[in-house]
Design an enzyme around this catalytic site. Structure first.
Site, PDB file in Angstrom:
ATOM      1  N   CYS A  48       1.031  -1.240   0.041  1.00  0.00           N
ATOM      2  CA  CYS A  48       0.069   0.033  -0.027  1.00  0.00           C
ATOM      3  C   CYS A  48       0.829   1.431  -0.003  1.00  0.00           C
ATOM      4  O   CYS A  48       1.995   1.213   0.089  1.00  0.00           O
ATOM      5  CB  CYS A  48      -1.072  -0.004   1.230  1.00  0.00           C
ATOM      6  SG  CYS A  48      -0.130   0.298   2.855  1.00  0.00           S
ATOM      7  N   CYS A  54       3.335   1.476   2.680  1.00  0.00           N
ATOM      8  CA  CYS A  54       4.656   1.016   2.675  1.00  0.00           C
ATOM      9  C   CYS A  54       5.656   1.964   1.816  1.00  0.00           C
ATOM     10  O   CYS A  54       6.747   2.104   2.124  1.00  0.00           O
ATOM     11  CB  CYS A  54       4.367  -0.374   2.052  1.00  0.00           C
ATOM     12  SG  CYS A  54       3.395  -1.535   2.838  1.00  0.00           S
ATOM     13  N   ASP A  84      11.816  24.016 -34.028  1.00  0.00           N
ATOM     14  CA  ASP A  84      13.206  24.444 -34.754  1.00  0.00           C
ATOM     15  C   ASP A  84      12.655  23.936 -36.212  1.00  0.00           C
ATOM     16  O   ASP A  84      12.114  22.964 -36.379  1.00  0.00           O
ATOM     17  CB  ASP A  84      14.271  23.808 -34.155  1.00  0.00           C
ATOM     18  CG  ASP A  84      15.459  23.948 -34.958  1.00  0.00           C
ATOM     19  OD1 ASP A  84      16.024  25.096 -35.233  1.00  0.00           O
ATOM     20  OD2 ASP A  84      15.950  22.920 -35.500  1.00  0.00           O
ATOM     21  N   ASP A  88      16.047  18.982 -32.855  1.00  0.00           N
ATOM     22  CA  ASP A  88      16.791  17.907 -33.081  1.00  0.00           C
ATOM     23  C   ASP A  88      18.511  17.928 -33.273  1.00  0.00           C
ATOM     24  O   ASP A  88      18.869  16.917 -33.455  1.00  0.00           O
ATOM     25  CB  ASP A  88      16.138  17.039 -34.299  1.00  0.00           C
ATOM     26  CG  ASP A  88      16.662  17.783 -35.632  1.00  0.00           C
ATOM     27  OD1 ASP A  88      17.049  18.841 -35.683  1.00  0.00           O
ATOM     28  OD2 ASP A  88      16.853  16.919 -36.708  1.00  0.00           O
ATOM     29  N   ASP A 136      20.316  22.837 -30.404  1.00  0.00           N
ATOM     30  CA  ASP A 136      18.884  22.793 -29.587  1.00  0.00           C
ATOM     31  C   ASP A 136      18.982  22.486 -28.301  1.00  0.00           C
ATOM     32  O   ASP A 136      18.086  22.683 -27.558  1.00  0.00           O
ATOM     33  CB  ASP A 136      18.160  22.069 -30.376  1.00  0.00           C
ATOM     34  CG  ASP A 136      17.906  22.347 -32.037  1.00  0.00           C
ATOM     35  OD1 ASP A 136      17.904  23.496 -32.236  1.00  0.00           O
ATOM     36  OD2 ASP A 136      17.364  21.434 -32.706  1.00  0.00           O
TER      37      ASP A 136
END
Length: 707
Positions: free
Chosen positions: A3, A6, A402, A600, A604
């Site tokens: 639970c 815990c 971009d 990418d 960047d």
């Protein structure tokens, strides 16, 4: 762990250990991600967790265990076995308690039948409760154990004193909660199934070429540099580079892109992708934990093991929940007795409070949603690196793209060819000269010739003119390719139609070049970084969702505006130096926008870090992928709105789960305390609440992007 209490206790004890900088404990995956300083001894963590009644197995990230599904399946089988045996013993107890005679022998039979249910099938609850009791702690198992043992013990006393028996209550409590755990284990396995389907995609063997011929070996034994033979229809065993052969490869398991990709010598290939057509030889470059698939699995596991900010409220409540419930149960019993009610009625209300209040739904609310959402994302080609992303994505109101590699392909292509010559002969002469230059424009023209199956010749006396073009002799013909100034300097006549065509291409922000020989210009070509076909659809979906879109590029304003108009973006930031992209993101943030940046390239990376949500295209550089919060495994711009939509759906599911978990306990405890809930009904309701939360999270497995 059983639970939220815990998970909270384990997290708290790990956080207190020397050398620990960060801890995230996940109930649903039964894992703890621990950041430790160099030199720290992981065995100290194992010892600390052991002292509070739990067992911690230590794995380094590259050794992350892959047996979660097997664990869930094994747990589910065990729980089902316990349930059927318990049900077989509980059913006659119910019949005797409701329809049988109220005699001593009937009570004794019930006692005999119930004992294995409570102390064999229910030992899993008592074992944990006793272990935690030794450390002065309590959790959900404590409540179940108290409820079942109290009903059992009270019934033995009642049997000796001719009182009302509760044997059936003890048996039904244990049986129903075991049933709930069986369903819960099945649902958890389904929630984590996406990542394990990825793991299961790996090839098990590799056909390695050795000096003694071909040899099949387990894929774990493949070493970098080994050459593997892959036949049509087979999986590529590990990441590598094609040494010989040509084929098309299904990479959908990595990228989500269903169209096979053509590959040839020196092209990169990835483990677990499928070789469609040709026989190829692949030289292994990355094996084991270094392969692309292993990195994806690691990234998804990391997201599933991390914790969303919204879960902190649940953790704070769980840390005090069980002790408070025990106090409420005691007060309930004393209150009923103080008002003059029978002992049996007071006992029934107290046991109902203990059983109905178990906080397992609270602990499962967030992690099961994250497991299902991140797993569905992996199937769609979207990797969420942190649980926080699901919440952050819901706040995004501006997306900054971009240009190169995201809205465009990032590869120069020939878009226009205008000539009165035979087009194949024209391309043969122009591409032969340009291909020798090594310039991106030259590669684009050579690719256009290759697509038409035009065979290139060997050029002679190739001359490059800086900033103007190139010339060379092909089959005895001196060919000039470049700007109008190069044509004029070498006495080539330019027709008015060629001049108009050249100007028209430049007005469309394409790179225009002329080509000529034998004293005149023979044609004009247009080359451009082509806009992705899906870009406008992505922008439309973002706009419909109320998100502003921007494009940022180093191109001049005219070129940038032309590209932006094609995809429907009105906000253009042009002429930006590579290092200044992060500053532009910060400018938007200062204006009050929550910014997602999509890029990418290496340049960047700072912008991806600066943004509120960094979305890195996985086909880009490793630096960009490392910097992003979300990784898009192919260049499809439609993944941008899809990622935001999926993150939003996951966060909504988390909020729904937490609401119902809180509402359930808030409403149910008073009902139980005032005698409106029988303990058996409470046990069924408690088990059902956990299953409901997990089933709600599983709806994310059916998530589909909006059209």
């Amino acid at each position: 762990m059983t639970c939220a209490t815990c998970a909270t206790r384990v997290e708290r004890i790990l956080t207190r250990q020397e050398g620990v900088d960060g801890v995230s404990v996940n109930l649903a995956t039964a894992t703890a991600q621990v950041q430790v300083r160099p030199g720290s001894d992981p065995t100290d963590l194992v010892s600390a967790v052991d002292k509070i009644g739990y067992t911690l197995t230590h794995h380094l990230p590259e050794e992350s265990p892959r047996d979660m599904v097997e664990h869930y399946h094994g747990d589910e089988a065990t729980q089902w076995r316990r349930f059927w045996i318990s049900a077989a013993l509980t059913l006659p107890v119910l019949v005797l308690s409701m329809l049988g005679p109220e005699t001593v022998w009937s009570g004794v039979i019930q006692w005999i039948l119930v004992t294995p249910v409570v102390f064999w099938a229910g030992w899993q609850f008592h074992q944990v409760a006793l272990r935690l009791l030794r450390h002065g702690a309590a959790n959900m198992d404590t409540l179940i154990s108290l409820g079942a043992v109290s009903a059992y013990t009270f019934s033995i006393w009642a049997l000796a004193n001719d009182g009302h028996l509760f044997f059936e209550t003890a048996a039904v409590i244990v049986t129903l909660i075991i049933l709930g755990r069986a369903f819960e284990a099945r649902a958890k396995g389904q929630a984590s199934s996406a990542i394990h389907r990825l793991i299961g995609l790996s090839a098990r063997e590799a056909r390695v070429i050795t000096s003694n011929g071909e040899r099949m070996i387990p894929v774990e034994e493949v070493m970098p540099g080994d050459v593997m033979l892959v036949l049509p229809g087979e999986k590529i065993p590990t990441d590598g580079v094609i040494a010989s052969g040509e084929t098309s490869i299904d990479e959908s398991m990595l990228t989500g892109e269903s169209v096979p990709v053509d590959k040839g010598p020196r092209d990169a290939v990835f483990g677990a992708t499928v070789n469609f057509q040709g026989r190829i030889e692949v030289r292994a470059t990355a094996v084991g934990a270094d392969t692309a698939l292993a990195q994806i699995v690691k990234m998804v596991e990391s997201a599933q093991g991390s914790k969303a900010p919204i879960q902190r409220l649940a953790d704070r409540i769980a840390s005090v929940f069980v002790p408070v419930v025990i106090v409420i149960a005691v007060v309930t019993v004393l209150g009923w007795l103080a008002l003059g009610n029978p002992v049996a009625d007071a006992f029934t209300a107290g046991v109902a409070v203990l059983i109905i209040a178990c906080p397992c739904a609270l602990g499962l609310a967030t992690p099961t949603a994250i497991m299902a959402g991140s797993g569905r994302g992996a199937e769609l080609g979207i990797l969420f690196k942190r649980a926080e992303v699901f919440e952050e994505a819901t706040r995004v109101d501006a997306v900054l793209f971009d240009k190169t590699g995201t809205l465009t392909t990032g590869v120069m292509e020939v878009t226009d060819i205008s000539t009165d010559e035979d087009i194949d002969q024209f391309l043969r002469l122009v591409a032969t000269v340009e291909n020798s230059s090594g310039h991106p424009i030259g590669r684009a023209i050579a690719l256009a010739a290759d697509e038409r199956d035009v065979q290139l010749a060997e050029p002679e006396i190739v001359t490059s003119y800086s900033g103007s073009g190139v010339s060379g002799h092909v089959d005895g013909i001196e060919v000039f390719v470049g700007k109008p100034s190069l044509m004029a300097e070498n006495g080539l006549a330019v027709a008015e139609s060629d001049t108009r065509k050249f100007a028209g291409l430049e007005s469309q922000s394409r790179t225009a070049i002329m080509a000529g020989w034998d004293g005149k210009v023979r044609g004009v070509l247009g080359i451009a970084d082509v806009v992705r076909g899906e870009a406008s659809g992505a922008v439309d979906r973002l706009t419909t969702a109320g998100i502003d879109t921007y494009m940022i590029t180093g191109d001049n304003q005219q070129t940038a505006a032309a590209i932006a108009s094609q995809v429907g973006i009105e906000n253009v930031i042009a002429g930006v130096l590579p290092g200044a992209k992060a500053a532009k993101v910060a400018d938007l943030q200062r204006s009050g926008a929550k910014v997602a940046f999509v890029g990418d390239g290496i340049n960047d990376a700072p912008a991806l870090v600066q943004a509120d949500l960094g979305m890195a295209v996985g086909s880009g550089t490793e630096v960009a992928v490392e910097s992003g919060d979300v990784v898009l495994l192919n260049g499809d711009p439609l993944l941008v709105p899809t990622a935001i939509e999926l993150a939003g759906a996951t966060f909504r599911t988390i909020k729904q789960n937490l609401f119902w978990a809180f509402a359930y306990n808030t409403a149910a405890i008073p009902l139980a305390a005032f005698g409106f809930l029988n303990p058996m009904i409470a046990a069924g309701a408690m088990a059902f609440s956990s299953v409901t939360v997990v089933l709600n999270a599983l709806r994310l497995r059916g998530f589909q992007p909006q059209n």
